[in-house]
Design an enzyme around this catalytic site. Structure first.
Site, PDB file in Angstrom:
ATOM      1  CD  GLN A  58      35.342   1.266  18.848  1.00 58.33           C
ATOM      2  OE1 GLN A  58      35.936   0.643  17.989  1.00 58.33           O
ATOM      3  NE2 GLN A  58      34.782   0.662  19.878  1.00 58.33           N
ATOM      4  CG  ASP A  59      36.500   3.256  12.514  1.00 56.23           C
ATOM      5  OD1 ASP A  59      35.530   2.671  13.042  1.00 56.23           O
ATOM      6  OD2 ASP A  59      37.255   2.714  11.697  1.00 56.23           O
ATOM      7  N   PRO A  60      34.319   6.174  11.688  1.00 57.27           N
ATOM      8  CG  PRO A  60      34.730   8.022  10.337  1.00 57.27           C
ATOM      9  CD  PRO A  60      35.424   6.993  11.167  1.00 57.27           C
TER      10      PRO A  60
END
Length: 219
Positions: A58-60
């Protein structure tokens, strides 16, 4: 074909330029992860023609010294995130590999594109760069892989990743789906799903070399 050819048309568009301007301000006024130099590391380490597997995140990670541009991976000095620890537990149960480094650069060099759908995040604020434009960019990356490559394994853990199936030509690629390795869902079907051996069985069946999922000392 190279990533630069795929990126060219995307980066010339007005919406991407708007996102770029927004990120310039963010990096100037906020603490953003990963470092600017590492935003595109997944593409630097896994050339387009070498992509055999896509693992979608998904995101970092949004803590210090974690994110470095590869989904699920953290810098060698960082503590193991819970999802990665569960990925490694399944790896050991599946094919007997015991990994000690939380850094997945060796997987990337093997042809595993570790792709987050959002490539940047503010420190301490998960999903803070959701909907600034990264999803459009990474959707087009997924579509390009689907269109121009053959026999790629797409590993989609959790519902957000599985929503991307619509971008993939399932007649020419192999989809592996399961719950996410997060502690919240790993026991609902991630453990025992054998994604690593399934990936290699498929690659070998298509005349490709298998992924060396085990630690190779590169880190």
């Amino acid at each position: 074909m190279e990533w630069s050819e795929i990126f060219h048309d995307i980066t010339e568009r007005h919406d991407f330029k708007e996102m770029h301007d927004f990120l310039e301000k963010e990096y100037t006024t906020q603490t953003i992860y990963p470092d600017r130099d590492n935003i595109y590391q997944a593409f630097d380490l896994t050339p387009f023609e070498d992509v055999k597997v896509v693992i979608l995140g998904q995101d970092p990670y949004h803590g210090p010294n974690q994110a470095h541009g590869l989904a699920f991976s953290v810098q060698p000095s960082a503590k193991f995130p819970p999802s990665l620890r569960n990925m490694y537990q399944e790896l050991e149960d599946d094919i007997g590999c015991h990994r000690t480094s939380p850094h997945l650069q060796d997987w990337a060099r093997e042809g595993v594109l570790l792709l987050n759908t959002v490539l940047t995040v503010r420190q301490g604020q998960a999903h803070s760069h959701k909907d600034i434009g990264w999803e459009t960019f990474t959707d087009e990356v997924i579509q390009a892989i689907s269109k121009y490559r053959d026999d790629v394994v797409f590993i989609l853990w959790g519902k957000p990743a599985q929503q991307k199936i619509k971008l993939i030509d399932t007649s020419k690629h192999y989809i592996i789906k399961s719950p996410h390795p997060s502690p919240l869902s790993a026991y609902r079907g991630f453990f025992g799903s054998k994604p690593y051996s399934k990936t290699n069985d498929y690659l070998v069946s298509k005349g490709k070399s298998p992924i060396n999922w085990c630690e190779n000392g590169e880190d």
